[in-house]
Design a protein around this motif. Structure first.
Motif, PDB file in Angstrom:
ATOM      1  N   ASP A 119     -67.389  60.142 -40.448  1.00  0.00           N
ATOM      2  CA  ASP A 119     -67.460  59.401 -41.860  1.00  0.00           C
ATOM      3  C   ASP A 119     -68.444  59.469 -42.296  1.00  0.00           C
ATOM      4  OD1 ASP A 119     -68.823  57.622 -39.579  1.00  0.00           O
ATOM      5  OD2 ASP A 119     -67.070  56.135 -40.767  1.00  0.00           O
ATOM      6  N   ARG A 120     -69.379  59.948 -42.182  1.00  0.00           N
ATOM      7  CA  ARG A 120     -70.645  60.536 -43.064  1.00  0.00           C
ATOM      8  C   ARG A 120     -71.417  61.961 -43.382  1.00  0.00           C
ATOM      9  NH1 ARG A 120     -74.757  54.897 -42.682  1.00  0.00           N
ATOM     10  NH2 ARG A 120     -73.015  53.405 -42.326  1.00  0.00           N
ATOM     11  N   TRP A 121     -71.738  62.130 -44.304  1.00  0.00           N
ATOM     12  CA  TRP A 121     -72.360  63.174 -44.681  1.00  0.00           C
ATOM     13  C   TRP A 121     -72.883  62.945 -45.953  1.00  0.00           C
ATOM     14  CZ3 TRP A 121     -67.026  62.026 -44.335  1.00  0.00           C
ATOM     15  CH2 TRP A 121     -66.271  63.311 -42.757  1.00  0.00           C
ATOM     16  N   THR A 122     -74.145  64.323 -45.859  1.00  0.00           N
ATOM     17  CA  THR A 122     -75.250  63.768 -47.056  1.00  0.00           C
ATOM     18  C   THR A 122     -74.620  63.316 -48.002  1.00  0.00           C
ATOM     19  OG1 THR A 122     -75.564  66.137 -46.500  1.00  0.00           O
ATOM     20  CG2 THR A 122     -77.676  64.781 -45.048  1.00  0.00           C
ATOM     21  N   LYS A 126     -71.134  68.160 -51.217  1.00  0.00           N
ATOM     22  CA  LYS A 126     -71.411  69.375 -51.025  1.00  0.00           C
ATOM     23  C   LYS A 126     -71.634  70.119 -49.368  1.00  0.00           C
ATOM     24  CE  LYS A 126     -74.025  73.735 -51.707  1.00  0.00           C
ATOM     25  NZ  LYS A 126     -75.246  74.131 -52.190  1.00  0.00           N
ATOM     26  N   ALA A 127     -71.490  69.178 -49.208  1.00  0.00           N
ATOM     27  CA  ALA A 127     -72.056  69.012 -47.370  1.00  0.00           C
ATOM     28  C   ALA A 127     -70.579  68.494 -46.712  1.00  0.00           C
ATOM     29  CB  ALA A 127     -72.640  67.763 -46.628  1.00  0.00           C
ATOM     30  N   LEU A 128     -69.843  67.607 -46.984  1.00  0.00           N
ATOM     31  CA  LEU A 128     -68.792  67.381 -46.551  1.00  0.00           C
ATOM     32  C   LEU A 128     -67.609  68.897 -47.179  1.00  0.00           C
ATOM     33  CD1 LEU A 128     -66.333  65.124 -46.662  1.00  0.00           C
ATOM     34  CD2 LEU A 128     -66.195  64.863 -49.014  1.00  0.00           C
ATOM     35  N   THR A 129     -67.585  69.528 -48.088  1.00  0.00           N
ATOM     36  CA  THR A 129     -66.357  70.045 -48.493  1.00  0.00           C
ATOM     37  C   THR A 129     -66.217  71.708 -47.167  1.00  0.00           C
ATOM     38  OG1 THR A 129     -66.322  70.004 -51.135  1.00  0.00           O
ATOM     39  CG2 THR A 129     -66.239  71.878 -49.863  1.00  0.00           C
ATOM     40  N   LYS A 130     -67.859  71.283 -47.261  1.00  0.00           N
ATOM     41  CA  LYS A 130     -68.639  73.243 -45.914  1.00  0.00           C
ATOM     42  C   LYS A 130     -67.981  71.966 -44.859  1.00  0.00           C
ATOM     43  CE  LYS A 130     -72.452  75.102 -44.162  1.00  0.00           C
ATOM     44  NZ  LYS A 130     -73.945  75.479 -44.482  1.00  0.00           N
ATOM     45  N   TRP A 131     -68.021  70.514 -44.555  1.00  0.00           N
ATOM     46  CA  TRP A 131     -67.108  70.864 -42.891  1.00  0.00           C
ATOM     47  C   TRP A 131     -65.965  70.910 -42.967  1.00  0.00           C
ATOM     48  CZ3 TRP A 131     -64.130  66.472 -41.787  1.00  0.00           C
ATOM     49  CH2 TRP A 131     -65.114  66.256 -40.475  1.00  0.00           C
ATOM     50  N   LEU A 132     -65.636  70.389 -44.450  1.00  0.00           N
ATOM     51  CA  LEU A 132     -64.004  70.487 -44.124  1.00  0.00           C
ATOM     52  C   LEU A 132     -63.209  71.659 -44.211  1.00  0.00           C
ATOM     53  CD1 LEU A 132     -63.029  67.533 -46.960  1.00  0.00           C
ATOM     54  CD2 LEU A 132     -63.242  67.286 -44.548  1.00  0.00           C
ATOM     55  N   VAL A 133     -63.602  72.633 -44.653  1.00  0.00           N
ATOM     56  CA  VAL A 133     -63.066  74.190 -44.701  1.00  0.00           C
ATOM     57  C   VAL A 133     -63.904  74.799 -44.149  1.00  0.00           C
ATOM     58  CG1 VAL A 133     -63.067  74.078 -47.051  1.00  0.00           C
ATOM     59  CG2 VAL A 133     -65.224  74.755 -46.120  1.00  0.00           C
ATOM     60  N   GLY A 134     -64.848  73.818 -42.938  1.00  0.00           N
ATOM     61  CA  GLY A 134     -65.790  75.407 -41.761  1.00  0.00           C
ATOM     62  C   GLY A 134     -65.121  75.082 -40.396  1.00  0.00           C
ATOM     63  N   GLY A 135     -64.595  73.452 -40.169  1.00  0.00           N
ATOM     64  CA  GLY A 135     -63.603  73.884 -38.884  1.00  0.00           C
ATOM     65  C   GLY A 135     -62.416  74.637 -38.496  1.00  0.00           C
ATOM     66  N   TRP A 146     -55.537  73.403 -47.076  1.00  0.00           N
ATOM     67  CA  TRP A 146     -54.817  73.705 -48.241  1.00  0.00           C
ATOM     68  C   TRP A 146     -55.242  73.985 -49.400  1.00  0.00           C
ATOM     69  CZ3 TRP A 146     -56.901  67.156 -48.497  1.00  0.00           C
ATOM     70  CH2 TRP A 146     -56.475  66.990 -47.511  1.00  0.00           C
ATOM     71  N   ASP A 147     -54.973  73.235 -50.621  1.00  0.00           N
ATOM     72  CA  ASP A 147     -55.300  74.361 -52.029  1.00  0.00           C
ATOM     73  C   ASP A 147     -56.114  73.918 -52.342  1.00  0.00           C
ATOM     74  OD1 ASP A 147     -54.589  73.939 -54.464  1.00  0.00           O
ATOM     75  OD2 ASP A 147     -52.967  75.706 -54.696  1.00  0.00           O
ATOM     76  N   SER A 186     -60.105  69.886 -53.355  1.00  0.00           N
ATOM     77  CA  SER A 186     -61.550  69.606 -54.299  1.00  0.00           C
ATOM     78  C   SER A 186     -60.507  68.212 -55.203  1.00  0.00           C
ATOM     79  CB  SER A 186     -61.305  70.510 -55.985  1.00  0.00           C
ATOM     80  OG  SER A 186     -61.936  69.741 -57.084  1.00  0.00           O
ATOM     81  N   GLY A 187     -60.123  67.991 -55.253  1.00  0.00           N
ATOM     82  CA  GLY A 187     -59.211  66.287 -55.525  1.00  0.00           C
ATOM     83  C   GLY A 187     -59.461  65.158 -54.310  1.00  0.00           C
ATOM     84  N   TYR A 188     -59.307  65.590 -53.131  1.00  0.00           N
ATOM     85  CA  TYR A 188     -59.296  64.699 -52.175  1.00  0.00           C
ATOM     86  C   TYR A 188     -61.483  64.647 -52.313  1.00  0.00           C
ATOM     87  CZ  TYR A 188     -59.626  63.783 -47.263  1.00  0.00           C
ATOM     88  OH  TYR A 188     -59.612  63.223 -45.609  1.00  0.00           O
ATOM     89  N   VAL A 189     -62.187  66.144 -52.459  1.00  0.00           N
ATOM     90  CA  VAL A 189     -63.262  65.485 -52.359  1.00  0.00           C
ATOM     91  C   VAL A 189     -64.069  64.288 -52.861  1.00  0.00           C
ATOM     92  CG1 VAL A 189     -65.680  66.340 -52.124  1.00  0.00           C
ATOM     93  CG2 VAL A 189     -64.176  67.723 -50.716  1.00  0.00           C
ATOM     94  N   ARG A 190     -63.734  64.871 -53.839  1.00  0.00           N
ATOM     95  CA  ARG A 190     -63.677  63.687 -55.289  1.00  0.00           C
ATOM     96  C   ARG A 190     -63.253  62.186 -55.389  1.00  0.00           C
ATOM     97  NH1 ARG A 190     -62.802  65.641 -61.959  1.00  0.00           N
ATOM     98  NH2 ARG A 190     -64.038  63.110 -62.648  1.00  0.00           N
ATOM     99  N   TYR A 191     -61.914  62.267 -54.919  1.00  0.00           N
ATOM    100  CA  TYR A 191     -61.491  60.733 -55.105  1.00  0.00           C
ATOM    101  C   TYR A 191     -61.213  59.878 -53.494  1.00  0.00           C
ATOM    102  CZ  TYR A 191     -60.065  62.724 -59.947  1.00  0.00           C
ATOM    103  OH  TYR A 191     -60.537  62.955 -61.388  1.00  0.00           O
ATOM    104  N   GLY A 192     -61.346  61.103 -52.652  1.00  0.00           N
ATOM    105  CA  GLY A 192     -61.322  60.138 -51.461  1.00  0.00           C
ATOM    106  C   GLY A 192     -62.039  59.771 -50.911  1.00  0.00           C
ATOM    107  N   PHE A 193     -63.035  60.092 -51.510  1.00  0.00           N
ATOM    108  CA  PHE A 193     -64.544  59.095 -51.084  1.00  0.00           C
ATOM    109  C   PHE A 193     -65.677  58.549 -52.210  1.00  0.00           C
ATOM    110  CE2 PHE A 193     -62.985  62.637 -48.383  1.00  0.00           C
ATOM    111  CZ  PHE A 193     -63.857  62.439 -46.682  1.00  0.00           C
ATOM    112  N   GLU A 194     -66.304  58.031 -51.448  1.00  0.00           N
ATOM    113  CA  GLU A 194     -67.098  57.334 -52.668  1.00  0.00           C
ATOM    114  C   GLU A 194     -68.896  57.691 -51.787  1.00  0.00           C
ATOM    115  OE1 GLU A 194     -67.515  53.082 -51.750  1.00  0.00           O
ATOM    116  OE2 GLU A 194     -66.498  53.006 -50.141  1.00  0.00           O
ATOM    117  N   GLU A 195     -69.664  57.642 -52.894  1.00  0.00           N
ATOM    118  CA  GLU A 195     -71.304  57.915 -52.434  1.00  0.00           C
ATOM    119  C   GLU A 195     -71.928  55.908 -52.211  1.00  0.00           C
ATOM    120  OE1 GLU A 195     -75.047  58.722 -54.509  1.00  0.00           O
ATOM    121  OE2 GLU A 195     -73.575  60.822 -54.642  1.00  0.00           O
TER     122      GLU A 195
END
Length: 351
Positions: free
Chosen positions: A191-194, A197-206, A213-214, A219-228
């Motif tokens: 539940d933590r990524w730097t 960009k690192a989050l997206t790589k992890w999501l699609v790489g496993g 997913w489409d 892209s929307g999930y990465v933007r709106y489903g997470f916070e910094e």
């Protein structure tokens, strides 16, 4: 083709309850002013567990690309659950205070009351509501329908891959197996990524579900489903990191089978209420039986007293239909809304 309506971001305050405690919760919404048709439909979209309202952006864009369909829709509302998406950021002080006091955060029953509070807002007064629900949010509509006054009953309800469960559910049912796995898995998952960009790589790489997913939904999930989160602001003196807006200790209990268990009579009662209010209940199934098996579908239709007006299957889709096949779902909604408006599809669906 005329330009598609641009959604407005609106935040509503809803008076509801968490447990037995009265609370005021925020509700971040997307509002689409579609047409000037006074007697047009008002669509209300609710997302599945661990998702967010923007998951429907591509589906709604496809739906509204049909000029004739747009003419039948007055407006569209898309809402977050209270501890999901951008709404979670607005409600975090309330949620964390309850957590610190050892109280439950948001059960499915709590979220169903939150949905009922949304349907009660002046913004929806005199609206001809058509609910569109996916996965776990189908349960919320059924819970709400068993307690809401007739004036709030939707004109129609479209359930996409409903994960409804009954007291007779066996441990070998895919819904039991996946539910239990999600309860454990959500607590154990990373539940933590730097950064995103690192989050997206992890999501699609496993090997996870996200690689199917489409790209627009991802892209929307990465933007709106997470916070910094900036740890320096918390006094930790460390760098920022990206984390889900839905905390995993809040997510896990939402997958428990009991959280989605309804009495068969309650489902029948809900379907009767929507049928009497307008155009009844419609169901969209996935092509692949990842979560809801053929036997489970039959069980759901039996409990619904075979009052389901129409059924459709999205070819090539797994359980996460809006994420995997958003355009195909949009096309299915066009067909269903045509039936709702024109009164066709009156034959009760049977397996």
């Amino acid at each position: 083709m005329s330009q598609l309506p641009v959604p407005e971001r609106r935040v509503l305050s809803l008076c509801t309850t968490l447990g037995s405690d009265p609370v005021e919760l925020k509700c971040s919404t997307l509002y689409y002013p579609v047409s000037c048709a006074k007697d047009g439909l008002t669509l209300v979209f609710t997302h599945g567990l661990a998702s967010h309202k923007e998951q429907y952006d591509p589906t709604i864009a496809r739906l509204l690309s049909h000029t004739q369909t747009r003419a039948t829709i007055r407006d569209i509302w898309v809402i977050d659950f209270p501890n999901h998406g951008q709404t979670a950021l607005l409600n975090r002080p309330v949620l964390d205070a309850r957590k610190a006091a050892g109280k439950t955060i948001c059960t499915t029953k709590d979220i169903s009351l939150y949905l009922q509070a949304f349907l009660s807002t002046p913004s929806l007064k005199s609206s001809t509501v058509v609910g569109v629900a996916h996965s776990g949010s189908c349960t919320l509509w059924i819970f709400a329908l068993t307690s809401m006054p007739p004036s709030l009953t939707p004109f129609a309800l479209i359930m996409v891959e409903p994960t409804l469960m009954f007291p007779s559910l066996t441990p070998t049912d895919p819904r039991s197996i996946h539910g239990a796995a999600n309860v454990r898995g959500s607590l154990a998952k990373r539940d933590r990524w730097t950064d995103r960009k690192a989050l997206t790589k992890w999501l699609v790489g496993g090997k996870g579900v996200w690689r199917k997913w489409d790209k627009r939904v991802l892209s929307g999930y990465v933007r709106y489903g997470f916070e910094e989160v900036n740890e320096s602001e918390l006094g930790a003196g460390k760098k920022s990191y990206v984390t889900p807006t839905l905390r995993k200790d809040e997510e896990s209990p939402l997958y428990a089978c009991l959280s989605h268990t309804v009495e068969p009579e309650s489902l029948g009662q809900a379907c009767r209420a929507v049928e009497e209010a307008g155009r009844g209940v419609h169901v969209v199934w996935a092509d692949f039986e990842e979560f809801v098996s053929k036997a489970a579908r039959k069980e759901i239709l039996d409990a619904a007293e075979h009052r389901v007006v129409s059924q459709r299957t999205i070819k090539g889709a797994g359980h996460l239909v809006p994420q995997e096949k958003p355009d195909e779902l949009g096309e299915a909604l066009v067909d269903i809304l045509d039936e709702i408006v024109n009164g066709s599809g009156n034959t009760k669906a049977k397996m």
